[in-house]
Design a protein around this motif. Sequence first.
Motif, PDB file in Angstrom:
ATOM      1  N   VAL A 142       0.851  -1.192   0.000  1.00 38.75           N
ATOM      2  CA  VAL A 142       0.000   0.000   0.000  1.00 38.75           C
ATOM      3  C   VAL A 142       0.888   1.244   0.000  1.00 38.75           C
ATOM      4  O   VAL A 142       1.739   1.403   0.877  1.00 38.75           O
ATOM      5  CB  VAL A 142      -0.918   0.023   1.242  1.00 38.75           C
ATOM      6  N   ILE A 143       0.704   2.091  -0.977  1.00 35.41           N
ATOM      7  CA  ILE A 143       1.400   3.380  -1.028  1.00 35.41           C
ATOM      8  C   ILE A 143       0.342   4.467  -0.847  1.00 35.41           C
ATOM      9  O   ILE A 143      -0.578   4.577  -1.662  1.00 35.41           O
ATOM     10  CB  ILE A 143       2.140   3.584  -2.366  1.00 35.41           C
ATOM     11  N   PRO A 144       0.418   5.252   0.217  1.00 35.01           N
ATOM     12  CA  PRO A 144      -0.631   6.239   0.473  1.00 35.01           C
ATOM     13  C   PRO A 144      -0.707   7.298  -0.616  1.00 35.01           C
ATOM     14  O   PRO A 144       0.311   7.707  -1.177  1.00 35.01           O
ATOM     15  CB  PRO A 144      -0.213   6.854   1.819  1.00 35.01           C
ATOM     16  N   PRO A 147       0.783  13.826  -1.445  1.00 29.25           N
ATOM     17  CA  PRO A 147       1.794  14.542  -2.225  1.00 29.25           C
ATOM     18  C   PRO A 147       3.194  14.021  -1.889  1.00 29.25           C
ATOM     19  O   PRO A 147       3.525  13.839  -0.714  1.00 29.25           O
ATOM     20  CB  PRO A 147       1.619  15.994  -1.776  1.00 29.25           C
ATOM     21  N   GLY A 148       3.965  13.736  -2.914  1.00 37.21           N
ATOM     22  CA  GLY A 148       5.313  13.223  -2.699  1.00 37.21           C
ATOM     23  C   GLY A 148       5.377  11.714  -2.567  1.00 37.21           C
ATOM     24  O   GLY A 148       6.424  11.169  -2.188  1.00 37.21           O
ATOM     25  N   LYS A 149       4.304  10.997  -2.914  1.00 43.03           N
ATOM     26  CA  LYS A 149       4.301   9.542  -2.758  1.00 43.03           C
ATOM     27  C   LYS A 149       5.382   8.879  -3.615  1.00 43.03           C
ATOM     28  O   LYS A 149       5.804   7.758  -3.331  1.00 43.03           O
ATOM     29  CB  LYS A 149       2.932   8.973  -3.094  1.00 43.03           C
ATOM     30  N   MET A 171       7.268   4.300   7.663  1.00 40.85           N
ATOM     31  CA  MET A 171       5.862   4.601   7.895  1.00 40.85           C
ATOM     32  C   MET A 171       5.098   3.286   8.057  1.00 40.85           C
ATOM     33  O   MET A 171       4.842   2.581   7.089  1.00 40.85           O
ATOM     34  CB  MET A 171       5.296   5.413   6.731  1.00 40.85           C
ATOM     35  N   GLY A 172       4.777   2.939   9.309  1.00 43.58           N
ATOM     36  CA  GLY A 172       4.066   1.698   9.589  1.00 43.58           C
ATOM     37  C   GLY A 172       4.835   0.821  10.547  1.00 43.58           C
ATOM     38  O   GLY A 172       6.066   0.748  10.498  1.00 43.58           O
ATOM     39  N   TYR A 225       4.050   7.785  17.882  1.00 32.44           N
ATOM     40  CA  TYR A 225       2.712   7.211  17.824  1.00 32.44           C
ATOM     41  C   TYR A 225       1.680   8.219  17.324  1.00 32.44           C
ATOM     42  O   TYR A 225       1.854   9.427  17.427  1.00 32.44           O
ATOM     43  CB  TYR A 225       2.318   6.673  19.197  1.00 32.44           C
ATOM     44  N   ASN A 226       0.578   7.649  16.770  1.00 35.50           N
ATOM     45  CA  ASN A 226      -0.522   8.460  16.230  1.00 35.50           C
ATOM     46  C   ASN A 226      -0.018   9.453  15.182  1.00 35.50           C
ATOM     47  O   ASN A 226      -0.386  10.623  15.178  1.00 35.50           O
ATOM     48  CB  ASN A 226      -1.250   9.199  17.365  1.00 35.50           C
ATOM     49  N   GLN A 227       0.818   8.951  14.305  1.00 33.00           N
ATOM     50  CA  GLN A 227       1.409   9.784  13.251  1.00 33.00           C
ATOM     51  C   GLN A 227       1.129   9.157  11.883  1.00 33.00           C
ATOM     52  O   GLN A 227       1.669   8.104  11.549  1.00 33.00           O
ATOM     53  CB  GLN A 227       2.917   9.936  13.452  1.00 33.00           C
ATOM     54  N   SER A 228       0.267   9.806  11.111  1.00 32.72           N
ATOM     55  CA  SER A 228      -0.033   9.363   9.749  1.00 32.72           C
ATOM     56  C   SER A 228       0.550  10.359   8.758  1.00 32.72           C
ATOM     57  O   SER A 228       0.403  11.577   8.935  1.00 32.72           O
ATOM     58  CB  SER A 228      -1.547   9.253   9.542  1.00 32.72           C
ATOM     59  N   PRO A 229       1.219   9.868   7.712  1.00 36.07           N
ATOM     60  CA  PRO A 229       1.860  10.789   6.767  1.00 36.07           C
ATOM     61  C   PRO A 229       0.842  11.603   5.979  1.00 36.07           C
ATOM     62  O   PRO A 229      -0.206  11.094   5.581  1.00 36.07           O
ATOM     63  CB  PRO A 229       2.646   9.852   5.845  1.00 36.07           C
TER      64      PRO A 229
END
Length: 455
Positions: A142-144, A147-149, A171-172, A225-229
Motif C-alpha cells: 500500500v502506497i498512500p 503529495p510526494g508519494k 511509515m508503519g 505514535y498516532n502519526q499518519s503521513p
Amino acid sequence: MDYDYDVIYIGSGNAAWQGGRFLTDAGWKVLIIEEGLYGGACANYGCNSKILLDAPYELKSAIERYEGIGKKGDFSVDWPSLMEYKRVRIAGLSTFLDGKFKEYGIDVADGKGFIVDEHTVGVGDKTYTTERIVIATGLSPVIPEIPGKEYIHDSTEFLDVSELPEHVIIMGAGFVGMEFASILCEAGKEVDLLVRSEICLRHFYQPYVELAINELESKGVRFHYNQSPASIEKDGDDFIVTTQDGSTFTGDYVIGAMGREANVKDIGLDKVGLEYTASGIPVDGNMRTKVDNIFATGDVADTGQAKLVTVAIHQSKYLAKYLLGQTDEEITYPVVPAVVFTLPRIATVGIPVYKALNMEGYNIHRIRYGDSYSIELKNDRTAEVTVVTDPDMNIVGAELYGPEAENMVNIFAFIINKNISLEELDYFIYAFPSSISVMLYKMHNIHYKIGDRKE
C-alpha cells in the motif's frame, strides 16, 4: 467444448504451482501466467530476501550477548557484499522454478494475465481458453495517496538497496516496519518509525511487542505514535515527511510499510462481475468465487486466514485435491504459526492470550526459561513463552519471545494440532542442551502445577 487448458493460473507463486503440479501429474493441462519472476513475491521479493539479509544481523545480535564474557573484537556486516550475494542467490530461484515447471509439465506464458470472459484469459495479444481459472496474484504494498508519494520506497526496493541509507523514516509498524527497523538499528543507522495508532504489531502478544520495542529503542529507534503521513518533500539529498498533525521528520530514505492490498488491478475482474476489497476476492469453502469456474487462492483470496505463504500452499494443494475429486469437503485449517522477525523474534500460534483471558476454564502460564537456562541458550536471558491451556490442561495456544522463537513455535503447532497432552510431553526425552529441550522441560511445571501463575 474443447478448451486449450483444464486450468489456467494467473500468478506463479506458491498459491499456483504447489497445486498445479498435482493436476499435471493427474494428466491435466495447466498453464501458469506470470508478468514478473517465476515464484512470485515470497521467492523473489519478500520472504527469502528478508531472511537472507536478516541472518547476519541476527548473528551480530547473538555475538553481542557475550560482550565482556569472551567476546573480543568487533563483528560488523558488510551490506554491499551481502546484497551482492543476495542478488545472486535470489536470481537463481526464478530459473530454478522455470526448470521445475518444465519438469512438472506445466506450461508458462510470460506477461500480465487478464480475464477476457469466464473461460478465456489473455496475455498480451494472445488468448487462451480454459475450463477453470485460478486467480493467484497475491498482494501489493500500500502506497498512500499523498503529495510526494513518488519518494516512498516499498519493501521490494529496500530489500534490493545497494547501500544502506543513514537515516530512515519508516511509515508503519507491522511486520515489515518492525523487521526493517531491527536490521537498520543493528547496522547502526538512525530510524524514525511512524506508528499510525498507539499499537505496534497488533496481532501479536502485546507484552512481548513491548519487550521488542524496548530493545529497539535501546538501540536508537525512535517510535512516534498516532502519526499518519500527509506529504513528503525533497530537500536536497533529504526527504521531509509531514504528518497529519503537522509534525515533520527528516531523513535520507523513506519506507512505506503500511500494509498490503489485493493485487487485482487490470486483471479483468469486472469482465466477469467479480467484486473485491483490499482484503481480496471473497471465496467459499472450496476456494470458489461467485463465478462457478473461477477460483482464488493465496493472499488474493479473502478467507479470513492469515496472509502467509504457508497458508497459500495449504490452499493451493487443497484446491488441486478438490478439482481432482479427491475431496468434496470444504477446506479446513490447522493452527497457523506466525512470526515477526524482529531481534529478538516474536511468534504466536493457536488461541491467543487475549482471547483465553475471557474464556472460562482456560489458564495462562508465563514461563521465563531464559533466566533459568541462559547457559544453554547461548547467554540469552530474554527467552520466554506464555502458554494457554484448556480446562483439560492441554496446550491450545502459545506466544513466544526470544531468539529461535521461529523454530520453537513450530513445536507448539505440532503439539496443538496433534493434541499432545502435557502428560505425554512430560514422558518424552529431549536432546540436551538445546533451546527446545529447556523450554519444554520448564513446561513440566505446568503438568505438575509447580510454580505456574496466571497473569
